[in-house]
Design a protein around this motif. Structure first.
Motif, PDB file in Angstrom:
ATOM      1  N   GLY A  47      74.568  -5.799  93.086  1.00 47.21           N
ATOM      2  CA  GLY A  47      73.173  -5.906  92.662  1.00 47.21           C
ATOM      3  C   GLY A  47      72.229  -5.976  93.847  1.00 47.21           C
ATOM      4  N   ILE A  48      72.588  -6.778  94.833  1.00 48.95           N
ATOM      5  CA  ILE A  48      71.764  -6.892  96.037  1.00 48.95           C
ATOM      6  C   ILE A  48      71.724  -5.554  96.775  1.00 48.95           C
ATOM      7  CG2 ILE A  48      71.616  -7.980  98.317  1.00 48.95           C
ATOM      8  CD1 ILE A  48      72.694 -10.551  96.952  1.00 48.95           C
ATOM      9  N   PHE A  49      72.848  -4.867  96.834  1.00 45.82           N
ATOM     10  CA  PHE A  49      72.910  -3.541  97.448  1.00 45.82           C
ATOM     11  C   PHE A  49      71.919  -2.591  96.765  1.00 45.82           C
ATOM     12  CE2 PHE A  49      74.748   0.744  96.991  1.00 45.82           C
ATOM     13  CZ  PHE A  49      74.718   1.160  98.317  1.00 45.82           C
ATOM     14  N   SER A  50      71.903  -2.582  95.448  1.00 44.99           N
ATOM     15  CA  SER A  50      71.012  -1.688  94.701  1.00 44.99           C
ATOM     16  C   SER A  50      69.545  -2.017  94.956  1.00 44.99           C
ATOM     17  CB  SER A  50      71.309  -1.767  93.202  1.00 44.99           C
ATOM     18  OG  SER A  50      72.629  -1.357  92.949  1.00 44.99           O
ATOM     19  N   VAL A  51      69.210  -3.290  94.944  1.00 43.83           N
ATOM     20  CA  VAL A  51      67.831  -3.703  95.212  1.00 43.83           C
ATOM     21  C   VAL A  51      67.447  -3.363  96.651  1.00 43.83           C
ATOM     22  CG1 VAL A  51      66.309  -5.721  95.417  1.00 43.83           C
ATOM     23  CG2 VAL A  51      67.815  -5.481  93.428  1.00 43.83           C
ATOM     24  N   PHE A  96      80.026 -10.077 103.928  1.00 45.23           N
ATOM     25  CA  PHE A  96      79.997  -8.848 103.137  1.00 45.23           C
ATOM     26  C   PHE A  96      78.583  -8.517 102.685  1.00 45.23           C
ATOM     27  CE2 PHE A  96      84.558 -10.030 102.004  1.00 45.23           C
ATOM     28  CZ  PHE A  96      85.069  -9.292 103.053  1.00 45.23           C
ATOM     29  N   LEU A  97      77.775  -9.532 102.447  1.00 45.05           N
ATOM     30  CA  LEU A  97      76.376  -9.316 102.087  1.00 45.05           C
ATOM     31  C   LEU A  97      75.638  -8.612 103.221  1.00 45.05           C
ATOM     32  CD1 LEU A  97      73.917  -9.722 100.259  1.00 45.05           C
ATOM     33  CD2 LEU A  97      73.660 -11.995 101.274  1.00 45.05           C
ATOM     34  N   ILE A  98      75.855  -9.059 104.435  1.00 47.20           N
ATOM     35  CA  ILE A  98      75.241  -8.407 105.599  1.00 47.20           C
ATOM     36  C   ILE A  98      75.732  -6.958 105.700  1.00 47.20           C
ATOM     37  CG2 ILE A  98      75.097  -8.419 108.132  1.00 47.20           C
ATOM     38  CD1 ILE A  98      75.267 -11.533 107.890  1.00 47.20           C
ATOM     39  N   GLY A  99      77.026  -6.751 105.486  1.00 43.03           N
ATOM     40  CA  GLY A  99      77.578  -5.399 105.485  1.00 43.03           C
ATOM     41  C   GLY A  99      76.923  -4.515 104.435  1.00 43.03           C
ATOM     42  N   GLU A 100      76.714  -5.058 103.236  1.00 43.67           N
ATOM     43  CA  GLU A 100      76.063  -4.306 102.158  1.00 43.67           C
ATOM     44  C   GLU A 100      74.632  -3.942 102.520  1.00 43.67           C
ATOM     45  OE1 GLU A 100      77.210  -3.308  98.708  1.00 43.67           O
ATOM     46  OE2 GLU A 100      78.893  -3.326 100.093  1.00 43.67           O
ATOM     47  N   LEU A 101      73.933  -4.837 103.200  1.00 44.61           N
ATOM     48  CA  LEU A 101      72.562  -4.548 103.613  1.00 44.61           C
ATOM     49  C   LEU A 101      72.528  -3.418 104.647  1.00 44.61           C
ATOM     50  CD1 LEU A 101      71.078  -8.155 103.773  1.00 44.61           C
ATOM     51  CD2 LEU A 101      70.710  -6.409 101.996  1.00 44.61           C
ATOM     52  N   PHE A 102      73.490  -3.397 105.549  1.00 44.70           N
ATOM     53  CA  PHE A 102      73.572  -2.312 106.519  1.00 44.70           C
ATOM     54  C   PHE A 102      73.911  -0.992 105.833  1.00 44.70           C
ATOM     55  CE2 PHE A 102      73.453  -5.512 109.781  1.00 44.70           C
ATOM     56  CZ  PHE A 102      72.945  -4.858 110.892  1.00 44.70           C
ATOM     57  N   ILE A 103      74.803  -1.027 104.853  1.00 45.75           N
ATOM     58  CA  ILE A 103      75.127   0.189 104.104  1.00 45.75           C
ATOM     59  C   ILE A 103      73.896   0.689 103.349  1.00 45.75           C
ATOM     60  CG2 ILE A 103      76.456   1.129 102.163  1.00 45.75           C
ATOM     61  CD1 ILE A 103      78.765  -0.663 102.988  1.00 45.75           C
ATOM     62  N   ALA A 104      73.168  -0.216 102.716  1.00 53.25           N
ATOM     63  CA  ALA A 104      71.969   0.171 101.980  1.00 53.25           C
ATOM     64  C   ALA A 104      70.938   0.807 102.909  1.00 53.25           C
ATOM     65  CB  ALA A 104      71.374  -1.043 101.268  1.00 53.25           C
ATOM     66  N   LEU A 105      70.762   0.232 104.080  1.00 48.16           N
ATOM     67  CA  LEU A 105      69.821   0.799 105.039  1.00 48.16           C
ATOM     68  C   LEU A 105      70.285   2.180 105.494  1.00 48.16           C
ATOM     69  CD1 LEU A 105      67.248   0.541 106.658  1.00 48.16           C
ATOM     70  CD2 LEU A 105      68.510  -0.791 108.359  1.00 48.16           C
TER      71      LEU A 105
END
Length: 145
Positions: A47-51, A96-105
């Motif tokens: 969900g955080i990744f999508s947002v 993993f949250l930080i990783g997801e934010l980097f993937i989203a960017l």
């Protein structure tokens, strides 16, 4: 100069094949579960990744417009590479949250800049009528890869 611009076309095929190949997607959930995350935390991450992708879209577009599409695409591969390094060293929800934010960017920086670079290159070469064919071929390569 035309030769340099025309190399963008084969580079686009290569970039599309390599950057969108979801090799790791089938094992992400297993990886997270193996590192102690439960399904609720996994859904929160997604969900955080999508947002984050939605939030990063406008600034990423501005980067592509102001600094150049190539700069945006190079930055996207850097952020995606960093995300895999973070994932490889992570064992907790917050890493993993930080990783997801980097993937989203990274994905936001790719979004549209790749196709726009192709179109601009073809327009410069007076071959913009080939855009649909080349884009279609690139998407076929992506699906096969």
């Amino acid at each position: 100069m035309n030769q340099q611009i025309s190399t963008n076309i084969w580079r686009y095929y290569l970039f599309t094949a390599l950057s969108f190949t979801p090799v790791s997607l089938p094992v992400f959930v297993l990886f997270w579960k193996d590192n102690g995350l439960d399904l609720f935390e996994i859904f929160i991450l997604q969900g955080i990744f999508s947002v984050a992708i939605v939030i990063f879209e406008v600034p990423a577009g501005m980067i592509a417009d102001r600094l150049g599409k190539k700069v945006g695409l190079i930055a996207s591969t850097v952020f995606l590479s960093i995300s895999y390094l973070i994932y490889g060293s992570g064992h907790s929800f917050f890493v993993f949250l930080i990783g997801e934010l980097f993937i989203a960017l990274g994905f936001a920086l790719i979004s549209g800049a790749d196709s726009a670079l192709l179109y601009d290159s073809l327009k410069y070469l007076n071959r913009e009528n080939e855009y649909k064919r080349i884009e279609g071929r690139a998407r076929a390569i992506q699906l096969v890869s």
